[in-house]
Design a protein around this motif. Structure first.
Motif, PDB file in Angstrom:
ATOM      1  N   GLU A 105       1.935  -6.515   5.436  1.00  0.00           N
ATOM      2  CA  GLU A 105       2.687  -6.060   4.267  1.00  0.00           C
ATOM      3  C   GLU A 105       4.120  -5.699   4.647  1.00  0.00           C
ATOM      4  O   GLU A 105       5.064  -6.060   3.947  1.00  0.00           O
ATOM      5  CB  GLU A 105       1.989  -4.838   3.660  1.00  0.00           C
ATOM      6  CG  GLU A 105       2.769  -4.209   2.511  1.00  0.00           C
ATOM      7  CD  GLU A 105       2.253  -2.840   2.106  1.00  0.00           C
ATOM      8  OE1 GLU A 105       1.347  -2.317   2.783  1.00  0.00           O
ATOM      9  OE2 GLU A 105       2.768  -2.288   1.110  1.00  0.00           O
ATOM     10  N   HIS A 128       6.998   1.073   4.120  1.00  0.00           N
ATOM     11  CA  HIS A 128       6.488   1.312   5.481  1.00  0.00           C
ATOM     12  C   HIS A 128       7.580   1.208   6.549  1.00  0.00           C
ATOM     13  O   HIS A 128       8.749   1.036   6.236  1.00  0.00           O
ATOM     14  CB  HIS A 128       5.292   0.418   5.778  1.00  0.00           C
ATOM     15  CG  HIS A 128       4.251   0.549   4.707  1.00  0.00           C
ATOM     16  ND1 HIS A 128       3.385   1.621   4.613  1.00  0.00           N
ATOM     17  CD2 HIS A 128       3.981  -0.232   3.624  1.00  0.00           C
ATOM     18  CE1 HIS A 128       2.628   1.480   3.538  1.00  0.00           C
ATOM     19  NE2 HIS A 128       2.972   0.372   2.909  1.00  0.00           N
ATOM     20  N   HIS A 163       6.230  -2.920  -2.189  1.00  0.00           N
ATOM     21  CA  HIS A 163       4.952  -2.896  -1.462  1.00  0.00           C
ATOM     22  C   HIS A 163       4.066  -4.063  -1.871  1.00  0.00           C
ATOM     23  O   HIS A 163       4.277  -4.698  -2.891  1.00  0.00           O
ATOM     24  CB  HIS A 163       4.191  -1.593  -1.771  1.00  0.00           C
ATOM     25  CG  HIS A 163       4.778  -0.390  -1.125  1.00  0.00           C
ATOM     26  ND1 HIS A 163       4.191   0.266  -0.070  1.00  0.00           N
ATOM     27  CD2 HIS A 163       5.924   0.290  -1.395  1.00  0.00           C
ATOM     28  CE1 HIS A 163       4.942   1.290   0.292  1.00  0.00           C
ATOM     29  NE2 HIS A 163       5.996   1.336  -0.502  1.00  0.00           N
ATOM     30  N   ILE A 164       3.070  -4.302  -1.033  1.00  0.00           N
ATOM     31  CA  ILE A 164       1.968  -5.203  -1.369  1.00  0.00           C
ATOM     32  C   ILE A 164       0.702  -4.359  -1.287  1.00  0.00           C
ATOM     33  O   ILE A 164       0.501  -3.614  -0.325  1.00  0.00           O
ATOM     34  CB  ILE A 164       1.873  -6.392  -0.375  1.00  0.00           C
ATOM     35  CG1 ILE A 164       3.182  -7.217  -0.353  1.00  0.00           C
ATOM     36  CG2 ILE A 164       0.674  -7.280  -0.719  1.00  0.00           C
ATOM     37  CD1 ILE A 164       3.464  -8.041  -1.594  1.00  0.00           C
ATOM     38  N   MET A 194       0.841  -1.176   0.000  1.00  0.00           N
ATOM     39  CA  MET A 194       0.000   0.000   0.000  1.00  0.00           C
ATOM     40  C   MET A 194       0.888   1.242   0.000  1.00  0.00           C
ATOM     41  O   MET A 194       1.842   1.306   0.735  1.00  0.00           O
ATOM     42  CB  MET A 194      -0.904  -0.006   1.218  1.00  0.00           C
ATOM     43  CG  MET A 194      -2.218   0.640   0.931  1.00  0.00           C
ATOM     44  SD  MET A 194      -3.481   0.186   2.117  1.00  0.00           S
ATOM     45  CE  MET A 194      -2.725   0.560   3.662  1.00  0.00           C
ATOM     46  N   LYS A 195       0.541   2.182  -0.838  1.00  0.00           N
ATOM     47  CA  LYS A 195       1.403   3.340  -1.028  1.00  0.00           C
ATOM     48  C   LYS A 195       1.064   4.458  -0.054  1.00  0.00           C
ATOM     49  O   LYS A 195      -0.030   4.543   0.442  1.00  0.00           O
ATOM     50  CB  LYS A 195       1.229   3.875  -2.454  1.00  0.00           C
ATOM     51  CG  LYS A 195       1.516   2.871  -3.509  1.00  0.00           C
ATOM     52  CD  LYS A 195       0.863   3.238  -4.830  1.00  0.00           C
ATOM     53  CE  LYS A 195      -0.625   3.188  -4.829  1.00  0.00           C
ATOM     54  NZ  LYS A 195      -1.170   1.826  -4.727  1.00  0.00           N
TER      55      LYS A 195
HETATM   56 ZN   LIG Z   1       2.430  -0.296   1.015  1.00  0.00          ZN
END
Ligand SMILES: [Zn+2]
Length: 417
Positions: A99, A85, A205-206, A1-2
């Motif tokens: 994640e 993250h 990322h996931i 997730m960004k």
């Molecule tokens: Zn992310």
């Protein structure tokens, strides 16, 4: 997730944009504009890194030179891998999966593979427990300067936007906003990459997708690579690397079927990680490898293998960009092609899925990679593909199972390349 900083009012948004061009370049460009030499926005963002300079550096990356102080200086291609993250918080979660931990596993595997190539110098930004001490120390030391650095470029960009020389692109995928200190660390990483001549920054990322019940899987799947919006200084070179990485990933993995991501590569102006405000000189991309609720992440055995495959595909994509002829590891583009089958468990099924995919049988015809993913799960996708393969091989007495003949045919060496 960004993560990016979402700003609601246009006026605030305009006030927050900045550029990274050097003062010299900036003044030269202004002078050129004033003399009427240029009138397009693109000229402000002089390329900070180019495909040809990267290619040239790669060729010379095995040489060691000596600097003025007699110190040995390596000319390696510097790659920073940033697992998305923070070490202990942030990122999406699904059931027991986090994640922020999965991306560390991808990062470690990718670093291991990259380090087999003496032309690369690899730095991983963090592990599961903390930041790399180099960055940790940098954040402490530079905490105030990071803000100032960002603010400095902000002022320049306001002028550019005000003059209509840079266009604002706000449409596209909505991202979660990053808390202030998280965003500042991301800018800090950007600043560090500029000061340390990083060539390539990879943010891993996931993905996740908003839905009413987050205990259940969402409906989208597949990978996406976010790249800097085309006006940015690092956009062209990043686009070229993202192309080859995307091509490698898409051999075995689905491209995101979220409509805004369905091109596989998405330009973005606002993600801090890839150079919001034009703050990154290096090639910089953010790879969302898949959606966290996808079935391949559920079982640890499968997840560990998938993570290795992501790392290998990413590595091979980078090798393709550099045109490196020895790009393949052990002669294959997937570790699983040579995995020996054991008891018919999930990891065997996963290996069969990869081999069938390599041979063009998986996903079976009429199905997409989103429908028939690399899951390690034996279902209609795998059975249909296997039956077609067996039919083409003239194997009629092992239908729907991997017997001796099927196994022999699957591992026919000549077809694995
Ligand atoms: Zn992310």
């Amino acid at each position: 997730m960004k993560h990016k900083v979402l700003l609601t009012a246009l006026i605030i948004f305009l006030g927050s944009v900045s550029g990274v061009i050097s003062v010299d370049t900036f003044e030269k460009t202004i002078a050129n504009i004033q003399t009427g030499m240029y009138n397009a926005a693109g000229v402000f963002f002089v390329d900070s890194i180019t495909v040809s300079s990267l290619h040239a550096n790669y060729k010379n990356a095995d040489k060691v030179s000596v600097d003025v102080n007699g110190q040995k200086v390596s000319d390696k291609i510097k790659i920073l891998i940033v697992p998305g993250h923070e070490p202990n918080y942030g990122g999406t979660e699904y059931r027991n999966l986090k994640e922020r931990d999965i991306v560390v596993d991808i990062a470690d595997n990718l670093a291991t593979i990259l380090r087999t190539n003496p032309r690369y110098e690899v730095i991983v930004a963090r592990d599961k427990n903390g930041w790399n001490p180099i960055l940790d120390e940098y954040f402490s030391r530079e905490w105030e300067n990071i803000l100032e650095w960002k603010e400095k470029y902000k002022a320049e960009m306001i002028r550019l936007v005000g003059q209509g020389l840079v266009k604002i692109h706000t449409e596209g995928v909505e991202h979660n906003s990053a808390p202030n200190d998280v965003a500042r660390r991301l800018y800090g990483i950007n600043k560090w990459t500029v000061e340390n001549n990083v060539d390539i920054a990879l943010h891993l990322h996931i993905n996740d997708n908003p839905r009413s019940n987050t205990r259940n899987p969402g409906k989208y799947s597949g990978f996406t690579i976010y790249v800097p919006e085309r006006q940015y200084s690092n956009a062209k070179a990043t686009g070229a690397v993202a192309d080859t990485v995307s091509r490698r990933l898409s051999k075995y993995f689905a491209t995101s079927n979220l409509p805004q991501e369905s091109d596989g590569i998405v330009e973005d102006q606002e993600l801090v990680a890839i150079g919001r405000h034009n703050t990154v000189d290096a090639v910089s991309m953010l790879i969302e490898y898949g959606y966290i609720y996808e079935p391949q992440y559920e079982e640890k055995d499968i997840r560990d293998l998938i993570v290795k495959e992501y790392a290998l595909s990413t590595y091979l994509g980078i090798q393709d960009f550099f045109g490196a002829p020895n790009a393949k590891i052990d002669g294959a583009d997937s570790f699983l092609l040579s995995q020996k089958l054991t008891h018919g468990g999930p990891t065997d099924i996963l290996a069969v899925q990869f081999i069938l995919a390599h041979k063009g049988y998986y996903p079976p015809s009429g199905k997409t990679k989103n429908e028939c993913g690399m899951t390690g799960i034996l279902g209609p996708c795998t059975l249909t593909a296997l039956q077609k393969f067996q039919h083409d091989q003239g194997i009629s007495d092992e239908t729907g199972r991997v017997g001796e003949k099927t196994q022999k045919a699957l591992y026919t060496v000549t077809s694995i390349q």
